[in-house]
Design an enzyme around this catalytic site. Structure first.
Site, mmCIF file in Angstrom:
data_model
loop_
_atom_site.group_PDB
_atom_site.id
_atom_site.type_symbol
_atom_site.label_atom_id
_atom_site.label_comp_id
_atom_site.label_asym_id
_atom_site.label_seq_id
_atom_site.Cartn_x
_atom_site.Cartn_y
_atom_site.Cartn_z
ATOM 1 N N GLN A 181 43.965 37.233 36.981
ATOM 2 C CA GLN A 181 43.152 36.351 35.982
ATOM 3 C C GLN A 181 44.190 35.911 34.942
ATOM 4 O OE1 GLN A 181 41.492 39.708 36.204
ATOM 5 N NE2 GLN A 181 40.692 38.721 38.055
ATOM 6 N N ALA A 229 40.123 38.612 41.769
ATOM 7 C CA ALA A 229 41.144 37.865 41.746
ATOM 8 C C ALA A 229 41.380 37.399 43.266
ATOM 9 C CB ALA A 229 42.460 38.756 41.407
ATOM 10 N N GLY A 230 42.129 36.409 43.481
ATOM 11 C CA GLY A 230 42.594 35.789 44.578
ATOM 12 C C GLY A 230 43.835 35.173 44.511
ATOM 13 N N HIS A 231 44.589 35.745 45.532
ATOM 14 C CA HIS A 231 46.127 35.204 45.477
ATOM 15 C C HIS A 231 46.388 34.620 46.643
ATOM 16 C CE1 HIS A 231 47.269 38.293 41.906
ATOM 17 N NE2 HIS A 231 46.816 37.155 41.519
ATOM 18 N N THR A 239 35.769 32.595 45.384
ATOM 19 C CA THR A 239 34.495 32.348 45.792
ATOM 20 C C THR A 239 34.456 30.841 46.458
ATOM 21 O OG1 THR A 239 34.840 31.413 43.538
ATOM 22 C CG2 THR A 239 33.412 33.382 43.548
ATOM 23 N N LYS A 284 52.228 33.347 44.235
ATOM 24 C CA LYS A 284 53.730 32.687 44.580
ATOM 25 C C LYS A 284 54.664 33.642 43.857
ATOM 26 C CE LYS A 284 56.683 29.070 44.951
ATOM 27 N NZ LYS A 284 57.044 27.553 45.321
ATOM 28 N N GLY A 303 43.540 31.675 34.556
ATOM 29 C CA GLY A 303 43.699 32.396 36.104
ATOM 30 C C GLY A 303 44.157 31.222 37.023
ATOM 31 N N ASP A 304 44.258 31.494 38.309
ATOM 32 C CA ASP A 304 44.475 30.610 39.340
ATOM 33 C C ASP A 304 45.728 29.811 38.915
ATOM 34 O OD1 ASP A 304 42.244 31.406 40.723
ATOM 35 O OD2 ASP A 304 41.113 30.106 39.346
ATOM 36 N N GLU A 305 46.690 30.297 38.419
ATOM 37 C CA GLU A 305 47.986 29.637 37.775
ATOM 38 C C GLU A 305 49.045 29.542 39.169
ATOM 39 O OE1 GLU A 305 46.858 32.151 36.269
ATOM 40 O OE2 GLU A 305 46.358 31.536 34.173
ATOM 41 N N ARG A 332 37.431 24.244 41.378
ATOM 42 C CA ARG A 332 37.964 24.418 39.905
ATOM 43 C C ARG A 332 37.888 23.071 39.259
ATOM 44 N NH1 ARG A 332 43.110 26.913 42.874
ATOM 45 N NH2 ARG A 332 42.371 29.019 43.267
ATOM 46 N N LYS A 350 52.949 24.051 40.327
ATOM 47 C CA LYS A 350 52.360 22.692 41.037
ATOM 48 C C LYS A 350 52.944 21.354 40.249
ATOM 49 C CE LYS A 350 48.449 24.477 43.236
ATOM 50 N NZ LYS A 350 46.711 24.504 43.127
ATOM 51 N N GLY A 397 55.722 23.325 45.369
ATOM 52 C CA GLY A 397 55.117 23.431 46.602
ATOM 53 C C GLY A 397 54.842 25.151 46.842
ATOM 54 N N LYS A 453 49.969 32.687 40.434
ATOM 55 C CA LYS A 453 50.531 34.103 40.258
ATOM 56 C C LYS A 453 51.003 34.711 41.655
ATOM 57 C CE LYS A 453 47.010 35.637 37.968
ATOM 58 N NZ LYS A 453 46.356 34.471 37.776
HETATM 59 P P1 IMP Z 1 34.273 38.315 36.668
HETATM 60 O O1 IMP Z 1 35.574 38.819 36.373
HETATM 61 O O2 IMP Z 1 33.754 38.404 37.900
HETATM 62 O O3 IMP Z 1 33.460 39.028 35.687
HETATM 63 O O4 IMP Z 1 33.969 36.911 36.106
HETATM 64 C C1 IMP Z 1 34.447 36.372 34.663
HETATM 65 C C2 IMP Z 1 34.922 35.152 34.567
HETATM 66 O O5 IMP Z 1 36.206 35.337 35.111
HETATM 67 C C3 IMP Z 1 34.368 33.943 35.497
HETATM 68 O O6 IMP Z 1 34.487 32.769 34.926
HETATM 69 C C4 IMP Z 1 35.248 34.081 36.732
HETATM 70 O O7 IMP Z 1 35.139 32.573 37.278
HETATM 71 C C5 IMP Z 1 36.478 34.309 36.104
HETATM 72 N N1 IMP Z 1 37.583 34.698 36.911
HETATM 73 C C6 IMP Z 1 37.589 36.008 37.566
HETATM 74 N N2 IMP Z 1 38.475 36.255 38.151
HETATM 75 C C7 IMP Z 1 39.363 35.247 38.219
HETATM 76 C C8 IMP Z 1 40.545 34.757 38.799
HETATM 77 O O8 IMP Z 1 41.120 35.439 39.521
HETATM 78 N N3 IMP Z 1 40.783 33.469 38.819
HETATM 79 C C9 IMP Z 1 40.045 32.630 37.727
HETATM 80 N N4 IMP Z 1 38.882 32.942 37.179
HETATM 81 C C10 IMP Z 1 38.575 34.121 37.364
#
Ligand code: IMP
Length: 427
Positions: A223, A39-41, A300, A18, A12-14, A304, A330, A414, A16
């Protein structure tokens, strides 16, 4: 090409957000298929930064239809807040569709997420505590509440009562907590339902109609591959299927409709939460990557964990998702390192393995085998053509292609839309 699936190829956090934003320009419909507001984009559009958790990044284009598919778990409170945030910043959200079959994250899911993490003690997963896992648990247990249930007062009352009996039993008798009250939740969620009602639809049908009429559909993964509940580093995973196949299930489209799979991958590796990570750097080099790459979670805010590029993982992602193209993200963050390392296999005791191991015990013990390459010192952020990259940076990308057997069709240098080297057509 009519339908493209975009997925995360690592943890995750690659980046996506962008790439989705970049490809969305050419798409008509953008669909989220799994996960939720875990997720967080982060998307930078015209110099402005937007942080999205639940709504597809395509929403930043006013003429695109955005869909939250059946495979997503929806926290309606968060969804309404996100809609409000976008509207306030001048983004039109009128073309958002929500699947009637998507499951709803309820207040007891937040409580359960926290309680379960606490109970795991030293084995905690490091979840985002957004109630994602418990909501998918209810879905699999067949007692979940779907968006369509929320829109029907009687149905919702019946399902909520059933759930509260079960959950309150646990909260009160096992954990000594106060029981959650039916009336509070019922009224609040009926309020949410009314605000969302006009957006709710059969999203599988809407997507099919778009593909059949020649529309371009982008399925936006959340993710990443190694967080996949079936194919990831179980149990340190999320509760859905972020691999490409998850798009079919989470959107209600058949695999023969998909033309291409884009794997988004960082030029190095990061991970949030707990679990094994063979190339992790616990030294100044890792700190440098974290600082250069601003590696702090969008959802959160957690720092990382950072490490070298792991080609074993990348090759595995190509296998389980059938990646046809990589978007390498990146690359600019690697400027300034004298030497770069790429992990090409693992040493496990006396044995050398080249494929991602099925056993987590083995993965835990895996020591990276590195290949070293010269780094570069030049700033890459204004490069626009592959041939204008420093030779060392070109060689680094070419070696990744060789090791993974997939072309790096996009290379990002970038956060801006324009900071993308395009080496071929995707849509
Ligand atoms: P959950 O999805 O909140 O149950 O978390 C399970 C695992 O997935 C944890 O290690 C989280 O940090 C990770 N995780 C969930 N969503 C993301 C994301 O969008 N990016 C990166 N890690 C994620």
């Amino acid at each position: 090409m009519a339908a493209v699936v975009l997925i995360g190829s690592q943890w995750g956090d690659e980046g996506k957000g962008k790439v989705t934003d970049f490809l969305a320009e050419r798409a008509n419909v953008i669909v989220r298929c799994q996960g939720g507001n875990n997720a967080g984009h982060t998307v930078v559009a015209d110099g402005e930064e937007f942080k999205l958790h639940l709504i597809p990044s395509g929403i930043l284009y006013s003429d695109k239809t955005c869909v939250i598919g059946n495979g997503v778990v929806i926290d309606p409170k968060v969804l309404l807040e996100e809609l409000g945030y976008l509207e306030k910043r001048g983004i039109k959200t009128g073309k958002l569709l929500i699947s009637s079959n998507a499951h709803v994250i309820m207040p007891y899911h937040w409580v359960l997420d926290g309680l379960e993490e606490e109970a795991r003690g030293a084995n905690k997963i490091g979840t985002t505590k957004r109630g994602i896992g418990p909501c998918y648990m209810d879905k699999a247990s067949r007692i979940g509440i779907r968006i369509i249930d929320l829109l029907d007062k009687e149905e919702f009352a019946e399902k909520l009562r059933l759930n509260l009996v079960q959950k309150n039993n646990l909260f009160v008798k096992v954990y000594g907590l106060e029981a959650l009250k039916f009336e509070d939740i019922y009224e609040t969620y009926l309020g949410y339902a009314e605000q969302l009602r006009s957006m709710v639809t059969d999203s599988s049908l809407a997507i099919d109609q778009s593909i059949r009429s020649g529309g371009k559909v982008l399925f936006e993964g959340a993710q990443g591959t190694l967080l996949d509940i079936d194919h990831g580093t179980y149990p340190f995973v999320t509760s859905s299927n972020p691999i490409a196949g998850g798009a079919c299930i989470g959107a209600g489209v058949g695999p023969t409709r998909i033309d291409r799979v884009v794997g988004v991958i960082k030029a190095y590796t990061t991970r949030v939460g707990e679990g094994p990570f063979p190339t992790e750097l616990l030294d100044g080099t890792g700190d440098q990557m974290q600082a250069n790459g601003h590696e702090f979670g969008t959802t959160t805010g957690r720092p990382r964990r950072c490490g070298w590029f792991d080609a074993v993982i990348a090759r595995y992602a190509v296998r389980v998702s059938g990646i046809s193209d990589f978007a390498v993200m990146k690359l600019d963050v690697l400027t300034g390192f004298d030497t770069l390392k790429i992990c090409v296999g693992y040493r496990v005791g006396e044995e050398i393995i080249r494929e991602f191991p099925q056993s987590q015990k083995i993965f835990n013990k895996s020591q990276p085998i590195y290949e070293e390459m010269p780094g570069w010192q030049e700033d890459l952020t204004s490069v626009r053509r592959f041939e204008d990259l420093p030779e060392a940076a070109r060689n680094y990308i070419l070696r990744i292609e060789e090791l993974t057997d997939a072309p790096a069709t996009l290379v990002s240098i970038g956060p801006g839309r324009e900071q993308t080297i395009v080496r071929g057509e995707i849509f």
